[in-house]
Design an enzyme around this catalytic site. Structure first.
Site, PDB file in Angstrom:
ATOM      1  N   TYR A 166      13.460  12.259  20.848  1.00 17.69           N
ATOM      2  CA  TYR A 166      13.676  12.338  19.400  1.00 17.69           C
ATOM      3  C   TYR A 166      15.117  12.785  19.171  1.00 17.69           C
ATOM      4  CZ  TYR A 166      12.533  13.580  14.518  1.00 17.69           C
ATOM      5  OH  TYR A 166      12.470  13.650  13.145  1.00 17.69           O
ATOM      6  N   ARG A 195       0.674   4.335  13.395  1.00 21.43           N
ATOM      7  CA  ARG A 195       0.532   4.954  14.727  1.00 21.43           C
ATOM      8  C   ARG A 195       1.342   6.241  14.832  1.00 21.43           C
ATOM      9  NH1 ARG A 195      -1.900   1.903  18.741  1.00 21.43           N
ATOM     10  NH2 ARG A 195      -2.414  -0.207  18.076  1.00 21.43           N
ATOM     11  N   GLU A 225       0.633  -1.629   9.448  1.00 21.27           N
ATOM     12  CA  GLU A 225       1.464  -1.292   8.284  1.00 21.27           C
ATOM     13  C   GLU A 225       1.062  -2.046   7.018  1.00 21.27           C
ATOM     14  OE1 GLU A 225       5.638  -1.142   9.339  1.00 21.27           O
ATOM     15  OE2 GLU A 225       5.176  -0.543  11.393  1.00 21.27           O
ATOM     16  N   GLY A 226      -0.217  -2.258   6.841  1.00 28.99           N
ATOM     17  CA  GLY A 226      -0.683  -2.910   5.614  1.00 28.99           C
ATOM     18  C   GLY A 226      -0.358  -4.387   5.531  1.00 28.99           C
ATOM     19  N   PRO A 247       0.834  -1.205   0.000  1.00 24.94           N
ATOM     20  CA  PRO A 247       0.000   0.000   0.000  1.00 24.94           C
ATOM     21  C   PRO A 247       0.870   1.256   0.000  1.00 24.94           C
ATOM     22  CG  PRO A 247      -0.062  -1.068   2.160  1.00 24.94           C
ATOM     23  CD  PRO A 247       0.710  -1.973   1.260  1.00 24.94           C
ATOM     24  N   ILE A 299      -5.714  -3.607   3.945  1.00 22.83           N
ATOM     25  CA  ILE A 299      -5.517  -2.243   3.463  1.00 22.83           C
ATOM     26  C   ILE A 299      -6.559  -1.352   4.134  1.00 22.83           C
ATOM     27  CG2 ILE A 299      -5.440  -0.780   1.405  1.00 22.83           C
ATOM     28  CD1 ILE A 299      -3.406  -2.992   1.166  1.00 22.83           C
ATOM     29  N   GLY A 351       1.373   8.616   1.162  1.00 20.32           N
ATOM     30  CA  GLY A 351       2.193   9.775   0.829  1.00 20.32           C
ATOM     31  C   GLY A 351       3.643   9.422   0.543  1.00 20.32           C
TER      32      GLY A 351
END
EC number: 1.-.-.-
Lengths: 528, 528
Positions: free
Chosen positions: A449, A207, A258-259, A124, A263, A127
């Site tokens: 991060y 997520r 995550e597919g 899938p 889907i 973007g």
């Protein structure tokens, strides 16, 4: 997006003087390694025959199946450092054999059943912003691989302003979704750095977590229900009701999948009125420890900011939150750790939440810097990935990754990761600049991060693979999660066993085997 | 708890005058149907032989395997109207063949592996407060059934005051958990009506929701991770980190699983400091519609009450929130719908949240009644189930059930359920008094909790089975959930397909088949 950089060619920017100077200081001389033009890229042959392509067109309609280079190349990679390097190291790129764009759940079902019968893998594509290898067209044991583009799932449906819910097509990008909702006076409020390009379906499948998560929650908390198409059929996961005790929550099984189970084609989301007011205030703390204690207090007392972020000493010094001025010394700012806060809602709500938060931060050692630094951050907040392209062109190692842990474990985990990445890159004689911030807070912990800058060696892919392995080991050995909001993809799949245990993996495989018995859905992702 | 009533014999109360008068008015004359003494109860024979009992004792230790009536009878039923009637209709009660109490994950694993090998069903038992048939010792296709009592999982471990986390044994009751946490200055804040008896493991296994859910969330939101023992092994579900994007959230698969996938033995919970202050205020709205609009505004604007409840006109008139005065006409109170609010936290937090909430409620049509009604409710809030026993003894039909839906669907669903239950009981010439309240609010919707009073006919079990079927049909046809916080058990299992769809059921079965291949874990519950 352009295939080899973040965003479009028009967004691309040369290295600023300040960033050049920073690179010069911490990385030294580098050897440029520019991305090739699309025409120069060597790609894999199409493995589908004419009959197969005809079958696909019979399912999706004429014009919605493509084997053109211009369609296949941009769907061959996401935007991780590995992905961006792949284009630069002059190899033959494995691209999907075809790009298909079904428009309905029924077409997707027919496609998955055809793929199962024909031994063709299905990846899938929303973007294409994955930074963990989530869209790589892995063939696994299959004859071919197709990229299933969700672009035609682009409608807003069943808006319920009273309950604050709307159903959005999985292929809608962040801006498309916000524009469609704004027509009803509503907002989703999910603003990850990938916002300009990433899609509703991708947010759910990975997520995702946005910069306003303190106010509006993670994306998975915004999901009321989802339509999912599996080779076994079309289903809705998640209850029509706001909460239920009727057994396990099945939508939690598809979020983050995550597919690999199905889907995601439509997502029913919790939305809210467009906020009528905003307030901004930046602060500085003497050090990271006092800053962490303060943002923890804010979250545990629920004083109510919509955004709260805290940069460590090094990130604060490099001015990373202001993309136009990275590396510039802001002589006006006191030394220490920068903390940005933003407040949204009704005028009264903003005023009370701002006051409560500010009082607590000041009480805990903060000095106010006024609103300017937050406004600068807000203006440039989607701009950082573009800078990476110029750094990569210049031959600089530049990557980000993230984790999360409980508040009490923050110092321990941060130290272990910093040591691991410094040591791993030091071994190859690179110097690593390790920047860190807290951008998502929870009552019991927060995210960490990291941004890494260093010198590329001659084999930059192997160099980063080695560093990444050290990082993941440090994370799993020190009670972090292998990913807080970037998902697993191919890059983290080998560490899923450490994350969920052998029995946990067994459950995920049992679900996959049940829904996708031929295993055609996104092979090689999520599960090792 | 006593086997045939809620709570202990000491807690039992005769019918108050006001309640007697209410019953006389709405139900008419009834025929008493008292519960039998324990000695009079006829029970099923023990199906385990001496060798099997010896094997169980070898696993759990001497003294932790019992076949005594006094141990088996109280573990044979929960506290639903069906359960309580069962004792009263003079039938042979199917009780578990033995009660076992292992003390460690390893013992539970050994027990489950023995049960799988020996074709013996295993029913986990915590507080025995299920109101949906969750603890009934169904044998399914097995030779025998044992009740696995979690009472020895009673320890508090690994308290982390900085992160606000603690691990609690699944067998700890609500009060045991709060007392253990209070020694660290901490609180869980989960106060369902079953609080005095229900256990930590049961809260997780059934997705319980407490009366302070507006402030502290549902129980499933309090869970950080859980230790679960399945016949395949011992596992921890849920990440060490506060949030993760590493695939599906597996703890969401075990919450609400009702012991059908594994036995929950320990739960790591998000806890918070004991609140330093509290505030109370009751309001009255002219009608239910204006009240619902107001509590919706409170939740959607996040003004921050810890408790917010709204009774409909009939519940308000019967004074149901004050267990000592049910049925009494409170002549001082204006007619309309009673709304109770409570606030907890630091002094400043309580003051600001109270003021914001009160201003909004007043603006939306409320009249303040001061704090007395809330204090009365708080004092008696765990007392209502005791009243039911006296009503049942008197031969009155009395049961509660609950659902949830989106805000826009509240009027539609409430009307459909009220019509369904009135019609179903009317058919049998009972008159049904239908009371309703909202006690759990979400940004996108709320719960609806119903209390039903009527006349029992000669076959009260069949009478309520018929009514319950009508109620469940009305709920599923009008977009409610079959249960908001009482779980599925045996009573709702036939409606799981309407709730999660055929593919959803298939996934749950695949998980169960994987973890419990012999199917010994709590057969007949959750899945039809």
């Amino acid at each position: 997006m352009s295939f080899s950089i973040w965003g479009s060619e028009q967004e691309a920017k040369p290295l600023s003087k300040s960033l050049q100077s920073l690179v010069g200081k911490v990385v030294g001389n580098t050897t440029p390694r520019p991305a090739p033009a699309l025409a120069e890229v060597k790609i894999s042959e199409c493995a589908l025959d004419a009959a197969q392509l005809e079958a696909l067109e019979a399912i999706c309609g004429a014009g919605y199946v493509s084997t053109e280079r211009e369609q296949r190349i941009p769907r061959a990679r996401g935007k991780s450092y590995f992905d961006l390097l792949d284009w630069r190291v002059d190899q033959v790129i494995d691209v999907p054999d075809a790009v298909v764009a079904p428009k309905s759940n029924e077409q997707v079902l027919e496609l998955l059943q055809w793929a199962s019968k024909s031994s063709v893998a299905v990846v899938p594509f929303g973007g294409g912003t994955s930074v963990v290898g989530g869209v790589s067209p892995l063939r696994g044991r299959f004859n071919a691989v197709i990229s299933l583009d969700l672009t035609r799932f682009d409608a807003i449906e069943d808006v319920d302003s009273i309950s604050g819910e709307a159903t959005l097509g999985a292929g809608m990008s962040g801006p498309q979704a916000e524009i469609a909702l704004a027509e009803h006076g509503l907002q989703l409020g999910h603003f990850p750095q990938s916002f300009p390009y990433a899609t509703i379906g991708g947010f759910a499948a990975t997520r995702s977590s946005g910069q306003n998560s303190a106010g509006y929650g993670r994306f998975d908390e915004m999901v009321a229900s989802m339509e999912v198409v599996t080779p076994q059929g079309i289903m809705t996961v998640g209850d029509a009701a706001p909460a239920s005790a009727a057994g396990p929550d099945l939508k939690e099984l598809f979020m983050g999948s995550e597919g690999t189970f199905g889907i995601i084609t439509k997502v029913r989301l919790k939305v809210h009125p467009i906020p009528e007011a905003k307030a901004y205030e930046a602060f500085v703390f003497p050090d990271f420890a006092s800053g962490v204690a303060a943002v923890r207090a804010v979250e545990q007392h629920k004083t109510g900011p919509t955004v709260i972020r805290l940069s460590d000493e090094i990130e604060s010094a490099t001015n990373l939150t202001s993309t136009d001025a990275i590396g510039e010394q802001d002589t006006a700012a006191p030394h220490g750790c920068l903390c940005l806060t933003m407040y949204e809602g009704t005028r009264e709500h903003v005023a009370s939440r701002h006051e409560e938060t500010r009082n607590l931060l000041l009480e805990m050692g903060a000095t106010s810097l006024g609103e300017a630094p937050v406004r600068k951050w807000e203006k440039g907040r989607f701009g950082a990935p573009v800078l990476r392209d110029a750094l990569l062109d210049a031959g600089v190692l530049c990557e980000t990754f993230e984790t999360a842990t409980t508040w009490s474990n923050v110092p321990n985990l941060k130290k272990a990761i910093t040591a691991a990445v410094t040591e791993a890159l030091g071994e190859g004689n690179s110097v690593a600049l390790v920047l860190c911030h807290v951008s998502h807070v929870y009552a019991n912990g927060c995210s960490l991060y990291f941004t890494i800058l260093g010198a590329q060696d001659e084999a930059p892919i192997e160099q980063w693979r080695h560093a990444k392995l050290s990082i993941l080991r440090a994370i799993t050995e020190h009670n972090g999660t292998i990913t807080h909001h970037h998902a697993v993809g191919t890059d983290h799949a080998d560490f899923m066993q450490q994350e969920v245990g052998q029995l946990g993996l067994g459950i995920l495989r049992a679900v996959k085997d049940h829904l996708d018995p031929q295993g055609v859905l996104n092979p090689g992702k999520l599960l090792p």
